[in-house]
Design a protein around this motif. Structure first.
Motif, PDB file in Angstrom:
ATOM      1  N   ALA A  82       0.878  -2.682  -9.838  1.00  0.00           N
ATOM      2  CA  ALA A  82       1.526  -1.933  -8.753  1.00  0.00           C
ATOM      3  C   ALA A  82       2.032  -0.586  -9.262  1.00  0.00           C
ATOM      4  O   ALA A  82       1.871   0.439  -8.596  1.00  0.00           O
ATOM      5  N   VAL A  83       2.630  -0.586 -10.452  1.00  0.00           N
ATOM      6  CA  VAL A  83       3.120   0.666 -11.032  1.00  0.00           C
ATOM      7  C   VAL A  83       1.942   1.590 -11.347  1.00  0.00           C
ATOM      8  O   VAL A  83       1.977   2.788 -11.059  1.00  0.00           O
ATOM      9  N   VAL A 132       8.523   1.731   6.180  1.00  0.00           N
ATOM     10  CA  VAL A 132       7.359   1.337   6.951  1.00  0.00           C
ATOM     11  C   VAL A 132       6.127   1.744   6.173  1.00  0.00           C
ATOM     12  O   VAL A 132       6.008   2.873   5.719  1.00  0.00           O
ATOM     13  N   GLU A 133       5.208   0.812   5.996  1.00  0.00           N
ATOM     14  CA  GLU A 133       3.989   1.137   5.273  1.00  0.00           C
ATOM     15  C   GLU A 133       3.033   1.870   6.204  1.00  0.00           C
ATOM     16  O   GLU A 133       2.907   1.565   7.377  1.00  0.00           O
ATOM     17  N   ILE A 134       2.344   2.866   5.649  1.00  0.00           N
ATOM     18  CA  ILE A 134       1.370   3.650   6.397  1.00  0.00           C
ATOM     19  C   ILE A 134       0.031   3.535   5.698  1.00  0.00           C
ATOM     20  O   ILE A 134      -0.050   3.648   4.478  1.00  0.00           O
ATOM     21  N   MET A 167       0.852  -1.167   0.000  1.00  0.00           N
ATOM     22  CA  MET A 167       0.000   0.000   0.000  1.00  0.00           C
ATOM     23  C   MET A 167       0.900   1.233   0.000  1.00  0.00           C
ATOM     24  O   MET A 167       1.819   1.330   0.790  1.00  0.00           O
ATOM     25  N   PRO A 168       0.618   2.214  -0.867  1.00  0.00           N
ATOM     26  CA  PRO A 168       1.443   3.412  -0.894  1.00  0.00           C
ATOM     27  C   PRO A 168       1.299   4.212   0.389  1.00  0.00           C
ATOM     28  O   PRO A 168       0.247   4.214   1.014  1.00  0.00           O
ATOM     29  N   THR A 174       5.200   7.047  -1.456  1.00  0.00           N
ATOM     30  CA  THR A 174       6.158   5.955  -1.605  1.00  0.00           C
ATOM     31  C   THR A 174       5.385   4.648  -1.641  1.00  0.00           C
ATOM     32  O   THR A 174       4.486   4.436  -0.837  1.00  0.00           O
ATOM     33  N   ALA A 175       5.719   3.787  -2.587  1.00  0.00           N
ATOM     34  CA  ALA A 175       5.089   2.465  -2.664  1.00  0.00           C
ATOM     35  C   ALA A 175       6.173   1.398  -2.686  1.00  0.00           C
ATOM     36  O   ALA A 175       7.060   1.429  -3.534  1.00  0.00           O
ATOM     37  N   ARG A 176       6.107   0.501  -1.733  1.00  0.00           N
ATOM     38  CA  ARG A 176       7.036  -0.639  -1.720  1.00  0.00           C
ATOM     39  C   ARG A 176       6.523  -1.702  -2.666  1.00  0.00           C
ATOM     40  O   ARG A 176       5.329  -1.957  -2.741  1.00  0.00           O
ATOM     41  N   THR A 177       7.444  -2.308  -3.371  1.00  0.00           N
ATOM     42  CA  THR A 177       7.097  -3.383  -4.285  1.00  0.00           C
ATOM     43  C   THR A 177       8.314  -4.280  -4.455  1.00  0.00           C
ATOM     44  O   THR A 177       9.350  -4.038  -3.835  1.00  0.00           O
ATOM     45  N   THR A 178       8.174  -5.289  -5.271  1.00  0.00           N
ATOM     46  CA  THR A 178       9.295  -6.173  -5.562  1.00  0.00           C
ATOM     47  C   THR A 178       9.550  -6.174  -7.061  1.00  0.00           C
ATOM     48  O   THR A 178       8.625  -6.382  -7.850  1.00  0.00           O
TER      49      THR A 178
END
Length: 171
Positions: free
Chosen positions: A130-131, A50-52, A1-2, A10-14
């Protein structure tokens, strides 16, 4: 989750590094800062963010630390991409030189990212969904076509021509 604030998200992804016989999962973060509205940073090796929950009013008003991963840290690399280039790469092949993007064929949810540097090159795949979700978050902060309105080019050019070194955006 962004995660986001009024000035960025910011969005975490792989990303998956594609090798000759296998692939390697690489944690990464897509980072957007409205003070640099045309750019998206891809921070490879960013597994510490850290996701928020962006629906939590208190969390949504907190400005994220956009520098929570130092690109100079061992194992962390940052690439700067055009937001428009990233968007265009979702629908067709784009880019030349060091950065190229293209969607997978046959409707797969994959975007390929090829990066070239003097030290070598790498081919990654990442979820197109995701993008796309990340780009929608950036659009909510700065709509497409409104990027130039955020830049204070005239003030910066005036300061430069006067020989000033002060940052005109820090009034």
């Amino acid at each position: 989750m962004p995660r986001h604030s009024m000035s960025g998200c910011t969005a975490r992804t792989t990303f998956h590094l594609i090798g000759p016989q296998s692939w390697t999962a690489v944690p990464a973060a897509l980072v957007y800062d409205s003070t640099d509205p045309f750019a998206v940073r891809v921070r490879f090796g960013d597994d510490s963010a850290v996701e928020i929950d962006v629906h939590d009013d208190e969390a949504a008003t907190q400005a994220p630390d956009l520098d929570d991963t130092d690109p100079d840290d061992e194992g962390s690399v940052e690439w700067l991409l055009s937001r428009d280039l990233l968007r265009a790469g979702l629908i067709g092949p784009v880019g030349e030189g060091d950065v190229r993007l293209w969607p997978a064929r046959n409707g797969l949810d994959v975007v390929f990212l090829q990066l070239r540097a003097p030290s070598g090159e790498a081919l990654f795949e990442v979820s197109g969904a995701a993008v796309g979700q990340f780009l929608r978050e950036t659009d909510a902060l700065v709509p497409v076509g409104a990027e130039s309105e955020l830049l204070q080019v005239d003030e910066e050019l005036t300061a430069l021509l006067r020989g000033g070194t002060d940052n005109p955006t820090s009034h």
